[in-house]
Design a protein around this motif. Structure first.
Motif, mmCIF file in Angstrom:
data_model
loop_
_atom_site.group_PDB
_atom_site.id
_atom_site.type_symbol
_atom_site.label_atom_id
_atom_site.label_comp_id
_atom_site.label_asym_id
_atom_site.label_seq_id
_atom_site.Cartn_x
_atom_site.Cartn_y
_atom_site.Cartn_z
ATOM 1 N N ASN A 23 0.796 -1.226 0.000
ATOM 2 C CA ASN A 23 0.000 0.000 0.000
ATOM 3 C C ASN A 23 0.828 1.275 0.000
ATOM 4 O O ASN A 23 0.271 2.372 0.102
ATOM 5 C CB ASN A 23 -0.938 0.019 1.213
ATOM 6 C CG ASN A 23 -2.052 -1.002 1.088
ATOM 7 O OD1 ASN A 23 -2.240 -1.610 0.032
ATOM 8 N ND2 ASN A 23 -2.781 -1.206 2.161
ATOM 9 N N HIS A 66 -6.851 -13.425 -0.541
ATOM 10 C CA HIS A 66 -6.895 -13.752 0.887
ATOM 11 C C HIS A 66 -5.749 -14.706 1.183
ATOM 12 O O HIS A 66 -5.224 -15.375 0.273
ATOM 13 C CB HIS A 66 -8.237 -14.416 1.216
ATOM 14 C CG HIS A 66 -8.494 -14.616 2.678
ATOM 15 N ND1 HIS A 66 -8.752 -13.579 3.530
ATOM 16 C CD2 HIS A 66 -8.533 -15.753 3.429
ATOM 17 C CE1 HIS A 66 -8.954 -14.058 4.759
ATOM 18 N NE2 HIS A 66 -8.817 -15.368 4.710
ATOM 19 N N ASP A 94 -10.155 -2.003 9.973
ATOM 20 C CA ASP A 94 -11.462 -1.483 9.564
ATOM 21 C C ASP A 94 -12.253 -1.091 10.805
ATOM 22 O O ASP A 94 -11.881 -1.445 11.929
ATOM 23 C CB ASP A 94 -12.222 -2.545 8.767
ATOM 24 C CG ASP A 94 -13.206 -1.944 7.776
ATOM 25 O OD1 ASP A 94 -13.454 -0.721 7.847
ATOM 26 O OD2 ASP A 94 -13.725 -2.685 6.926
ATOM 27 N N LYS A 116 -15.330 -10.331 0.998
ATOM 28 C CA LYS A 116 -14.111 -9.532 1.101
ATOM 29 C C LYS A 116 -13.752 -8.934 -0.257
ATOM 30 O O LYS A 116 -13.374 -7.757 -0.354
ATOM 31 C CB LYS A 116 -12.963 -10.387 1.612
ATOM 32 C CG LYS A 116 -11.633 -9.638 1.684
ATOM 33 C CD LYS A 116 -10.508 -10.521 2.173
ATOM 34 C CE LYS A 116 -9.188 -9.741 2.194
ATOM 35 N NZ LYS A 116 -8.050 -10.579 2.664
ATOM 36 N N ARG A 117 -13.887 -9.734 -1.295
ATOM 37 C CA ARG A 117 -13.574 -9.266 -2.645
ATOM 38 C C ARG A 117 -14.459 -8.088 -3.025
ATOM 39 O O ARG A 117 -13.989 -7.072 -3.561
ATOM 40 C CB ARG A 117 -13.763 -10.434 -3.612
ATOM 41 C CG ARG A 117 -13.398 -10.185 -5.052
ATOM 42 C CD ARG A 117 -13.561 -11.490 -5.813
ATOM 43 N NE ARG A 117 -13.621 -11.277 -7.249
ATOM 44 C CZ ARG A 117 -14.027 -12.207 -8.121
ATOM 45 N NH1 ARG A 117 -14.406 -13.403 -7.673
ATOM 46 N NH2 ARG A 117 -14.064 -11.943 -9.418
ATOM 47 N N VAL A 125 -13.254 -4.967 -1.062
ATOM 48 C CA VAL A 125 -12.004 -4.367 -1.523
ATOM 49 C C VAL A 125 -12.207 -3.676 -2.871
ATOM 50 O O VAL A 125 -11.684 -2.581 -3.109
ATOM 51 C CB VAL A 125 -10.882 -5.423 -1.610
ATOM 52 C CG1 VAL A 125 -9.610 -4.808 -2.174
ATOM 53 C CG2 VAL A 125 -10.609 -6.018 -0.237
ATOM 54 N N LYS A 149 -13.523 -0.374 -2.398
ATOM 55 C CA LYS A 149 -12.536 0.588 -1.901
ATOM 56 C C LYS A 149 -11.641 1.094 -3.022
ATOM 57 O O LYS A 149 -11.300 2.276 -3.070
ATOM 58 C CB LYS A 149 -11.687 -0.048 -0.800
ATOM 59 C CG LYS A 149 -12.413 -0.195 0.527
ATOM 60 C CD LYS A 149 -11.489 -0.723 1.609
ATOM 61 C CE LYS A 149 -12.211 -0.790 2.944
ATOM 62 N NZ LYS A 149 -11.317 -1.297 4.026
ATOM 63 N N TYR A 155 -7.293 -6.657 -7.726
ATOM 64 C CA TYR A 155 -8.579 -5.997 -7.468
ATOM 65 C C TYR A 155 -8.907 -4.902 -8.478
ATOM 66 O O TYR A 155 -10.081 -4.712 -8.825
ATOM 67 C CB TYR A 155 -8.582 -5.431 -6.053
ATOM 68 C CG TYR A 155 -8.673 -6.499 -4.982
ATOM 69 C CD1 TYR A 155 -9.844 -7.230 -4.812
ATOM 70 C CD2 TYR A 155 -7.599 -6.783 -4.149
ATOM 71 C CE1 TYR A 155 -9.953 -8.210 -3.844
ATOM 72 C CE2 TYR A 155 -7.690 -7.756 -3.171
ATOM 73 C CZ TYR A 155 -8.866 -8.471 -3.021
ATOM 74 O OH TYR A 155 -8.952 -9.445 -2.061
#
Length: 451
Positions: free
Chosen positions: A36, A111, A252, A358-359, A362, A365, A397
């Motif tokens: 990140n 993951h 989170d 989760k996918r 993300v 986001k 992603y």
């Protein structure tokens, strides 16, 4: 094994809480998700922390050292660049696989998935770790992961697996006590047995995080307060060793600054109930504080181990066996193929839903415009989960967001023409090409329905 640098008590740095992290009293160090950040454009908050003498450790999530393939040289180089840019004493990653490359096409889990505790998988992991160690400019530590599912036919316990990994590679360990608790609930594994079996002289540092239990499954969310049961596991570890560092993870649903400070104090209380444990920073941090010298390393009271012996290359047949096993599991989780023999089918369904959720989160986001274009969070998630049901992620992603948008446009969605024009413009701006003509869309749609 050289003494590990004393890190102290820290927190996972995230952009959402950057200002709060700078104000936390007594903060010794921070950890950042390596993928990140950009080495040439570090966030100003991290630069201020470094100027103040706060150490920063990059924590990777995408190497997949437990996968059947050899580590990607570009990913290794990128992780090393971040370590150098941050002046980090080490880098960390996970004992997990995150993708498969054999057989084609490649599949991405998005993951961290558990590695089978077999001789083949350990041989592959050890060779991958040695490749990574040779490529990285600083020492490497690996984290035990939280798991929802267990592999059938495993040949070793978690403790034995980790011990042999250290013996054969000399790698450090990052022990996540929240993950030990997760595996106690989900897989019936005793944290004390793991702590008794692993070489604690190899401990680099410790993770602490929150989660919750529902229907007999512990969800390691990193979005809830640290519960007492996790602090109890930290206390068990502390009775065995004085850890070089302990870090609070939160990814989170970030709480107010005071709650973060309270959780750090609870961790300090476990590490030193008498309140005498020294901290690298005993006052409330200031953005203008002068740099402090790095703390001395903790003396290593254990004997220096013998050098790690050279190992023969892992036979291709072993990598192939591990690759096929991992591909079968991942395909069942993300592509709806049959569940491999021996796995708990209910747990596979739970894990599959968790991965899809989760996918979706993300992708929202990395492409926050999509929920707005599609009429809100609920409509977005329904559309995305329908898309993802039999379409595994293959390119990360951001690529997934583009593929999702194209999937909708091929089907003449959204139904509202104005929304469809907005989605077309969004997709075209990022894909750098024209949307497919209607006849091509129809052809693609027919192929998709046939599949």
């Amino acid at each position: 094994m050289k003494p590990m640098a004393h890190l102290g008590v820290g927190i996972g740095w995230r952009p959402e809480i950057a200002d709060a992290v700078e104000r936390l009293p007594g903060l010794d160090w921070v950890e950042v998700v390596a993928e990140n950040i950009c080495p040439g454009h570090l966030p100003a908050s991290l630069l201020r922390l470094r100027e103040r003498g706060v150490r920063v450790v990059p924590h990777g999530v995408s190497l997949g050292l437990g996968g059947a393939h050899r580590p990607d040289p570009e990913k290794l180089a990128a992780l090393g660049e971040r370590a150098v840019a941050l002046g980090a004493p080490l880098v960390t990653e996970h004992i997990a696989f995150v993708r498969t490359t054999t057989p084609a096409p490649a599949l991405e889990a998005g993951h961290l998935l558990p590695v089978p505790r077999t001789r083949d998988a350990l041989d592959v992991l050890c060779e991958n770790v040695r490749i990574a160690q040779d490529a990285l400019p600083v020492p490497l530590a690996l984290e035990n992961i939280a798991a929802l599912i267990s592999w059938p036919g495993e040949e070793m316990t978690e403790g034995r697996f980790l011990s042999e990994l250290v013996e054969r590679t000399g790698v450090r360990l990052l022990i996540d006590v929240a993950n030990l608790h997760t595996n106690r609930v989900n897989r019936g594994e005793d944290p004390a047995a793991v702590l008794d079996a692993i070489p604690l002289e190899a401990l680099a540092y410790v993770h602490v995080a929150g989660g919750f239990e529902r229907d007999g499954v512990w969800h390691d969310t990193h979005a809830h307060p640290v519960p007492g049961v996790v602090l109890d596991v930290l206390a068990q570890l502390r009775r065995r060793v004085d850890p070089p560092g302990v870090l609070l993870e939160r990814d989170d649903d970030f709480p107010p600054e005071g709650e973060l400070a309270g959780e750090l104090e609870a961790i300090r209380g476990v590490l030193d109930p008498a309140g005498s444990r020294p901290s690298a920073s005993l006052r409330t941090p200031s953005r203008h504080s002068a740099p402090e010298p790095a703390p001395d390393p903790i003396p290593d009271a254990t004997p220096e181990p013998a050098p790690v012996p050279a190992a023969d290359p892992v036979p291709d047949a072993a990598r192939t066996r591990v690759g096929l096993e991992q591909a079968a599991l991942l395909s069942a989780l993300v592509a709806g193929t049959p569940v491999p023999e021996g796995f708990d089918r209910q747990r596979i369904r739970v894990q599959s839903r968790s991965l899809a959720a989760k996918r979706a989160g993300v992708v929202a986001k990395v492409a926050p415009e999509l929920p707005g274009i599609l009429g809100g969070e609920k409509a977005y998630r329904e559309a995305f989960l329908a898309y993802a049901r039999n379409r595994p992620m293959t390119g990360g992603y951001r690529r997934d967001a583009l593929d999702f948008a194209e999937h909708l446009l091929i089907r003449e969605l959204p139904a509202d023409p104005a929304d469809r024009r907005r989605l077309t413009a969004w997709w075209q701006e990022r894909a750098g090409t024209r949307p497919a003509r209607r006849i091509v869309r129809w052809a693609r749609a027919l192929v998709g329905r046939a599949a």
